[in-house]
Design an enzyme around this catalytic site. Sequence first.
Site, PDB file in Angstrom:
ATOM      1  N   SER A  59      38.854  20.905  26.313  1.00 30.51           N
ATOM      2  CA  SER A  59      39.422  22.105  27.274  1.00 30.51           C
ATOM      3  C   SER A  59      39.202  21.911  28.537  1.00 30.51           C
ATOM      4  O   SER A  59      38.030  21.297  28.882  1.00 30.51           O
ATOM      5  CB  SER A  59      39.172  23.247  26.352  1.00 30.51           C
ATOM      6  OG  SER A  59      37.694  23.473  26.831  1.00 30.51           O
ATOM      7  N   ASP A  97      43.211  19.486  25.740  1.00 29.32           N
ATOM      8  CA  ASP A  97      43.568  20.820  25.227  1.00 29.32           C
ATOM      9  C   ASP A  97      43.928  21.866  26.007  1.00 29.32           C
ATOM     10  O   ASP A  97      43.281  21.898  27.150  1.00 29.32           O
ATOM     11  CB  ASP A  97      42.435  21.241  24.405  1.00 29.32           C
ATOM     12  CG  ASP A  97      42.677  22.511  23.293  1.00 29.32           C
ATOM     13  OD1 ASP A  97      43.995  22.399  22.873  1.00 29.32           O
ATOM     14  OD2 ASP A  97      41.662  23.210  22.890  1.00 29.32           O
ATOM     15  N   HIS A 193      43.372  32.205  18.864  1.00 24.55           N
ATOM     16  CA  HIS A 193      41.921  31.529  19.031  1.00 24.55           C
ATOM     17  C   HIS A 193      40.828  32.608  18.774  1.00 24.55           C
ATOM     18  O   HIS A 193      41.088  33.641  18.951  1.00 24.55           O
ATOM     19  CB  HIS A 193      42.239  31.283  20.519  1.00 24.55           C
ATOM     20  CG  HIS A 193      43.088  30.098  20.755  1.00 24.55           C
ATOM     21  ND1 HIS A 193      44.296  30.280  21.447  1.00 24.55           N
ATOM     22  CD2 HIS A 193      43.149  29.064  20.644  1.00 24.55           C
ATOM     23  CE1 HIS A 193      44.905  29.284  21.806  1.00 24.55           C
ATOM     24  NE2 HIS A 193      44.163  28.198  21.240  1.00 24.55           N
ATOM     25  N   HIS A 237      47.549  25.764  16.796  1.00 23.09           N
ATOM     26  CA  HIS A 237      46.413  26.029  17.448  1.00 23.09           C
ATOM     27  C   HIS A 237      45.936  27.189  16.710  1.00 23.09           C
ATOM     28  O   HIS A 237      46.464  27.792  15.825  1.00 23.09           O
ATOM     29  CB  HIS A 237      46.738  26.406  18.863  1.00 23.09           C
ATOM     30  CG  HIS A 237      46.968  25.539  19.767  1.00 23.09           C
ATOM     31  ND1 HIS A 237      46.088  24.931  20.920  1.00 23.09           N
ATOM     32  CD2 HIS A 237      48.100  24.561  19.992  1.00 23.09           C
ATOM     33  CE1 HIS A 237      46.498  24.047  21.678  1.00 23.09           C
ATOM     34  NE2 HIS A 237      47.615  23.700  20.701  1.00 23.09           N
ATOM     35  N   SER A 240      41.100  27.863  13.213  1.00 17.65           N
ATOM     36  CA  SER A 240      39.706  28.123  12.203  1.00 17.65           C
ATOM     37  C   SER A 240      39.783  28.984  11.224  1.00 17.65           C
ATOM     38  O   SER A 240      40.566  30.072  11.485  1.00 17.65           O
ATOM     39  CB  SER A 240      38.516  28.764  13.354  1.00 17.65           C
ATOM     40  OG  SER A 240      38.130  27.353  14.128  1.00 17.65           O
ATOM     41  N   SER A 283      36.620  27.171  16.868  1.00 14.69           N
ATOM     42  CA  SER A 283      35.443  28.340  16.542  1.00 14.69           C
ATOM     43  C   SER A 283      34.659  28.125  15.171  1.00 14.69           C
ATOM     44  O   SER A 283      33.472  28.336  15.324  1.00 14.69           O
ATOM     45  CB  SER A 283      36.206  29.493  16.513  1.00 14.69           C
ATOM     46  OG  SER A 283      36.999  29.914  17.598  1.00 14.69           O
TER      47      SER A 283
HETATM   48  O1  G3H Z   1      41.980  26.649  22.687  1.00 17.88           O
HETATM   49  C1  G3H Z   1      40.705  27.247  22.911  1.00 17.88           C
HETATM   50  C2  G3H Z   1      39.775  26.197  22.704  1.00 17.88           C
HETATM   51  O2  G3H Z   1      39.092  26.816  21.579  1.00 17.88           O
HETATM   52  C3  G3H Z   1      38.657  25.939  23.924  1.00 17.88           C
HETATM   53  O3  G3H Z   1      38.013  27.176  24.185  1.00 17.88           O
HETATM   54  O4  G3H Z   1      38.228  27.090  26.553  1.00 17.88           O
HETATM   55  O5  G3H Z   1      36.264  27.995  25.423  1.00 17.88           O
HETATM   56  O6  G3H Z   1      36.513  25.483  25.698  1.00 17.88           O
HETATM   57  P1  G3H Z   1      37.094  27.008  25.564  1.00 17.88           P
HETATM   58  P1  13P Z   2      40.310  28.456  17.063  1.00 19.11           P
HETATM   59  O1  13P Z   2      39.582  29.287  18.026  1.00 19.11           O
HETATM   60  O2  13P Z   2      40.917  29.014  15.820  1.00 19.11           O
HETATM   61  O3  13P Z   2      39.069  27.399  16.468  1.00 19.11           O
HETATM   62  O4  13P Z   2      41.334  27.341  17.764  1.00 19.11           O
HETATM   63  C1  13P Z   2      41.204  26.219  18.595  1.00 19.11           C
HETATM   64  C2  13P Z   2      42.185  25.986  19.415  1.00 19.11           C
HETATM   65  O5  13P Z   2      43.361  26.148  19.367  1.00 19.11           O
HETATM   66  C3  13P Z   2      41.952  24.794  20.317  1.00 19.11           C
HETATM   67  O6  13P Z   2      43.019  24.642  21.186  1.00 19.11           O
HETATM   68 ZN    ZN Z   3      44.304  26.315  21.511  1.00 21.47          ZN
END
Ligand code: G3H
Ligand code: 13P
Ligand code: ZN
Length: 335
Positions: A59, A97, A193, A237, A240, A283
Site C-alpha cells: 500500500s 494496493d 477494511h 477487498h 479479513s 488485517s
Molecule cells: O486497504 C488497506 C490495506 O489494509 C493497507 O493498509 O494503508 O494501513 O497499509 P495500510
Molecule cells: P482487510 O483489512 O480486510 O484485511 O482488507 C485488506 C485490503 O483490502 C487491502 O487492500
Molecule cells: Zn483494499
Amino acid sequence: MAKKVSYKQLGLVNTKKMFAKAVKGGYAIPAFNFNTMEQMQAIVQAAVETKSPVIMQVSKGARKYANPTILRYMAQGAVEYAKELGCANPQIVLHLDHGDSFETCKSCIDSGFSSVMIDGSSKPYEENIALTKQVVEYAHKFDVTVEAERGVLAGVEDEVSAAESHYTKPEEVIDFSTRTGCDSLAISIGTSHGAYKFKPEQCTRDPKTGKLIPPPLAFDVLHAIEEKLPGFPIVLHGSSSVPQDEVDTINKFGGKLPDAVGIPEEQLREAAKSAVCKINIDSDSRLAMTAAIRQHFAEHPDHFDPRQYLTPARDNMKKMYIHKIVNVLGSNDKL
Ligand code: G3H
Ligand code: 13P
Ligand code: ZN
C-alpha cells in the site's frame, strides 16, 4: 528511487494467466499485504509449502513505512527465496494496493511492479474512467496488469474514505471495464477494511458466546455483476475474517479490541468459487502477528531480542496464510 526495471527481470509475473486459471478453476488467488521482512518470509513459506500462486501487495502506507526501494528488492528477494525453498517456478505478483494517482502507478511500474491498482472509486464515474484508462494505457505497454475499482467500501481505503458502503452497480460494469480496458475489477458487496467491519447494531449476537454475527455479503450483486461480465476477474477487498481466537489472545494479554468482527470464511469460500479471483487480506496478518507478540511478552517478560518474539509472530502469520490458501481460497496445488 529504484532504477527502472521490468518485473520480468525480477522473476515476477503479472495477474493475467493466474486470474484466467482461477476463474475457470473456481478458486481465488490470495493477495496478502506486506510491510515487513517477517510478513514477506511467512507469505513465501506459506505459498511454497502449499504450491500456491500469490500476490504480494504494497500500500501507499507500506511504501511510506518501509521505503519503496526496499519493498521492491524484498519482492525480488521473495522470488529467490521461493526458489531456495524448492519452488522451481514461483508465481509471485508484486502489486500496488490502492494506487491513488497516475504518478504513483507509473513509479511502481517503472520500478518493477507487475500489477497495479488504480483506486478511483471515490471519484465521479467519468473521472474514475479517465484516470483508470490513463493508467491502463501506460501499464499495458509494459505488460503490467491493472485492477480498477467501482463502488465504495465502507471505512477507510488508505486515503479513500467513505462514510458508508455503496455497492457496485451491475448496470455500470460493462461500460466501465470496456472503456477503461482494466484487467480486473474490485467491487463493493459489503466487505470493508480493518478489524471492525460492521457496527454492533448491524450484526446479531451469538447468545452463547456474545460474539457478533455479521450480516451476509450481497451475493445478489456479485451474481448480477458476473452475469454482465462472464469470466471477468473480480476482486474483493476488505476480506479479513478477524479470527476470534486471535482477537481473544490479544484481549487476554493486555489488548483491547472489543467487538472486532470480519467476514465469515464460509462466505469467502463461496465467493472464491465464483468470478472472484483475488481476495485481499491484511488485517488478519496484523492480528496474527500482534496476538503472538502479546502472548510472547506476557510469557517471557525478560525477552528483549526481537528475534525471540518475531519468530512466533512469523510462525503464526504463516499458519494463518496456509489456512487461508488451503481452507478458504483453494489456491493450493495450482502452480
Ligand atoms: O486497504 C488497506 C490495506 O489494509 C493497507 O493498509 O494503508 O494501513 O497499509 P495500510
Ligand atoms: P482487510 O483489512 O480486510 O484485511 O482488507 C485488506 C485490503 O483490502 C487491502 O487492500
Ligand atoms: Zn483494499
